[in-house]
Structures are given as C-alpha cells and as structure tokens.
Design an enzyme around this catalytic site. Structure first.
Site, PDB file in Angstrom:
ATOM      1  N   HIS A 184      -9.071   4.656 -41.296  1.00  0.00           N
ATOM      2  CA  HIS A 184      -9.314   3.175 -41.630  1.00  0.00           C
ATOM      3  C   HIS A 184      -9.728   3.282 -42.837  1.00  0.00           C
ATOM      4  CE1 HIS A 184     -11.462  -0.468 -40.962  1.00  0.00           C
ATOM      5  NE2 HIS A 184     -12.543  -0.024 -41.815  1.00  0.00           N
ATOM      6  N   ASN A 206      -9.852  -5.499 -45.021  1.00  0.00           N
ATOM      7  CA  ASN A 206     -10.597  -4.385 -43.800  1.00  0.00           C
ATOM      8  C   ASN A 206     -10.964  -5.354 -42.870  1.00  0.00           C
ATOM      9  OD1 ASN A 206     -12.639  -3.051 -42.398  1.00  0.00           O
ATOM     10  ND2 ASN A 206     -13.725  -2.434 -44.211  1.00  0.00           N
ATOM     11  N   PHE A 244     -12.999  -8.610 -46.409  1.00  0.00           N
ATOM     12  CA  PHE A 244     -12.643  -8.357 -44.951  1.00  0.00           C
ATOM     13  C   PHE A 244     -11.689  -9.553 -44.588  1.00  0.00           C
ATOM     14  CE2 PHE A 244     -16.611  -6.210 -45.632  1.00  0.00           C
ATOM     15  CZ  PHE A 244     -16.344  -5.169 -44.648  1.00  0.00           C
TER      16      PHE A 244
END
Length: 423
Positions: free
Chosen positions: A336, A369, A246
């Site tokens: 995504h 992400n 992330f």
C-alpha cells in the site's frame, strides 16, 4: 460515479492449494471529479477563499509539477468532470499526478459552510459521504462480479471496509441491498482502519472463505476525503499533506477456495496472514471525528518506524515457506503506497530492485493514497505488469511468492504471504 477499464486476465493459471483462499476477481470505481495535481494549489485556495501566501507556497512544494504535461485545462478549474482518462499522459515519477474526488464545485455551492473554518458540518459531510461511498462500492462490486463471471447470487459473504462514513445500519447493508444480495448473506463491517483496511479486509475475508467451504466472499472498500475536507490553516500544517496526497474511490475483490477453473480465473493464493502493532505508537497516526469532520495528523517519525520494523515483519511471513532476506528480490511486492517516503525507505532498507515497487508507485501516481482501496489498484497494476512480462518472456525473477503489505493506525502492520497464480 465512473468505473475504470477492466483488466483482462487471460492465459494459464497455476493451481491453488486445496482449501486456501484465492483472489478470483478485482474491480474498482471512482467519482467523476478528477483533480489534476498541477492545478490543485490555485483551485484549493480559491475554493476555500484562503490568501495565505506561506501556506500556498508550502502546498506548492508538496505538489511538484509533473515532468510530462497533461492535456490543457483552464487553470480556473480544479474539478474536471470526466468519463475516461485515456487522453491523459502519465509521467514516470513517484509524485501524485491525478486523483479522483467526490468534492466538486457543485457541492461547495450547495454547502459553502464546508469551506469555512470552525463551522460544525459533520451532518452535512456524512450526508454526502454516506451516499457517495455506497454508490462507489456498488459500482466497484458490479465491475468485480462482471470480471468474475459468476452470478451475484453465488456470493455468500460480504466484508465491507470504510473510514469515510458513520451510520446505523452501516454501509454493508446498503451495499448488500444495492447489489441485490440474498438476505442470508453474512456481513462484516470494518470501520476506521485507515490505510491498513484493505489488507485487513483481505485477512478477514480469507478466514471466512477458508472456514466456509464452497463460499464466495465479496470484499468491498470505499473511501472519500470529503469527511476531512477543510480550508488551509497554519494551525493544521498536516492538512496540506492530506490535500496533496489523498484520493477517493472504491475497490472490490472476490475470494474463495477451490476455484472452478471452467469459470473462475484464480489470480493470487493467500497463504498466510498476520497482523502486528507497534506498542506505544497509537498517537503516531492520530485521528478524531469532530463536529467539523475528521481531523488527523501523522507523526514525522512514521516512515522511520516502518523502516525500523519492516524486516522483522516480512521475515516472519517469509520464513513460513522457507524464504529469507536473500529472497527479497525473487518475490513480488504489493505494498500500500502510503506515500513516497514509505516506499523509498522500504526499497532502501530491503535493497529492493526498482521494479519491485512499480505497481505501488503507479497506483500512487494515478490515484493518490486512496486509503483502504489502494491495495486493489496495486494488485491490478501487478497483474498488468505480470502479463506484459510473460508476453515478452522477460519474467526472469520467477516471482511466484510475494507479500501484500499495508500500514495503519496503531501503528498496525498488516501482511499476507501470497502466491501469484497467473502464468
């Protein structure tokens, strides 16, 4: 905070259908700390004072080394302050190479408790995060407005998306204030929608634009992982995935109907938007706000659940304009990138050509992400690829129609059938 370079959009544009919401501009921004994936393991364990060799080995496996080396940086430095990343050599794999983060060595020195197990730190985390997401959202929105070419005063509505802050009033008000928006600007907040938040925000912004003729809607997303930063623990194995995957940043999109072609450059027409949740999967993506920050975990069956349900969801959208599964490779795919496994399974299940998910894989490689923001980065890369194809006259597939997709807690599917308007 540091914004990235602009995406130049020149040339001709197809006409959008009257009354249909159209994406008119994109923008993005990032914090100044750049994490090099190849340096993450040693830096993360050093900063959290963890010496568990088994956990370190697990994280090392998640952070596969890039095939093409980056410029040399001393291995003791995890967080690198930057102004640009022009000197970074990007590889061509699906693994994350770089990410931007708010967390820094300076923050850890000021708040050492953030790296201590079992310490109540939610107040400190929100103090840092609330300001950071506002600053990034303002910068991304300003970049978007600049690319748009019209004055800020033309914005009539604001949709703000974040899973990284908690306060009253919310970040939408602070963003409106920071941009100097009119007090009459209508605002909507979408909180804690996770990875589906960006496309969900587009769905809401689309409805607003189409139900308010002449309006111009600013959608802003902003995320930071500092609310969930924790030291590695054998009791929380998923934290290692989060540490390896992330990233932070912000994105912005301006939407409206009936573009003024003398000023505005329509990019994508949003034809139809739908949402669908899978019953009895609410624990598959499980997140909780605790005294120690946000804790979450993903079920191992998440990629399989998405694979099992993606065809029916896409076919429902495509059928609206008479497309079917034989047309998968005649379309563009703005997905995504929750992680490589999801992209790989989608590609396999739908028999997509490798180039169909290039924009998603590039966004994952360069930014990780970044939750709700990532769809903005995917769309920018898609525009870049389209312009390159058109310049080289290699756009043989004629992918005018396509899908914007994201998956979030619920498990919730968000999808938009769209038309590419760049010629």
């Amino acid at each position: 905070m540091g914004s990235e370079g602009e995406t130049a959009v020149n040339g001709l544009h197809k006409l959008a259908n009257p009354g249909k919401a159209t994406i008119l501009a994109l923008g993005k921004a990032f914090p100044h700390q750049l994490v090099m994936q190849e340096l993450l393991v040693d830096g993360y364990f050093k900063n959290t004072k963890c010496d568990d060799p088994e956990l370190k080995q697990k994280l090392a496996r998640l952070c596969m080394p890039p095939k093409i080396p980056f410029f040399h940086i001393p291995s003791s430095k995890l967080f690198i302050k930057i102004n640009s990343v022009d000197s970074i050599c990007a590889g061509k794999t699906t693994t994350v190479k770089t990410r931007y983060v708010v967390m820094s060595e300076e923050i850890l020195k000021e708040y050492p408790e953030l790296a201590l197990e079992g310490t109540p730190t939610i107040n400190q985390r929100l103090e840092i995060a609330n300001k950071a997401v506002t600053d990034m959202a303002i910068e991304a929105s300003q970049a978007c407005i600049k690319n748009w070419g019209r004055p800020t005063s033309s914005i009539t509505h604001l949709v703000y998306v974040s899973s990284s802050e908690a306060r009253l009033p919310g970040g939408d008000l602070y963003l409106a204030k920071g941009l100097g928006l009119s007090p009459e600007t209508s605002r909507v907040m979408l909180y804690f929608m996770g990875c589906s938040g960006g496309v969900a925000g587009l769905r809401v912004a689309k409805d607003i634009a189409e139900n308010n003729p002449g309006s111009r809607v600013l959608l802003a997303t902003s995320e930071t992982t500092i609310v969930g930063f924790k030291p590695p623990s054998i009791n929380r194995p998923y934290d290692l995935v989060g540490a390896a995957l992330f990233g932070d940043g912000a994105g912005a999109i301006i939407l409206g109907t009936d573009p003024e072609l003398s000023i505005e450059k329509p990019l994508f027409e949003l034809h139809t938007a739908i949402q669908h949740f899978l019953p009895n999967t609410e624990k598959t993506i499980d997140g909780k706000l605790t005294a120690e920050g946000i804790s979450f975990k993903l079920g191992r069956d998440l990629p399989q659940l998405i694979e099992d349900n993606i065809e029916g969801f896409c076919d429902k959208l495509m059928g609206i304009v008479g497309l079917n599964d034989k047309d998968y490779n005649k379309m563009f795919w703005a997905v995504h990138p929750g992680g490589p496994a999801i992209l790989n399974r989608m590609e396999k299940r739908l028999n997509l050509l490798p180039e169909k998910l290039v924009a998603s894989r590039r966004a994952l490689m360069d930014y990780g992400n970044a939750s709700s923001n990532t769809i903005v980065y995917v769309l920018e890369y898609m525009i870049e690829e389209t312009l390159k194809q058109n310049q080289n006259e290699k756009n043989e597939n004629g992918d005018e129609w396509g899908l914007l997709l994201a998956f979030g807690p619920g498990i919730t599917f968000e999808g938009i059938l769209a038309r590419k308007l760049i010629v």
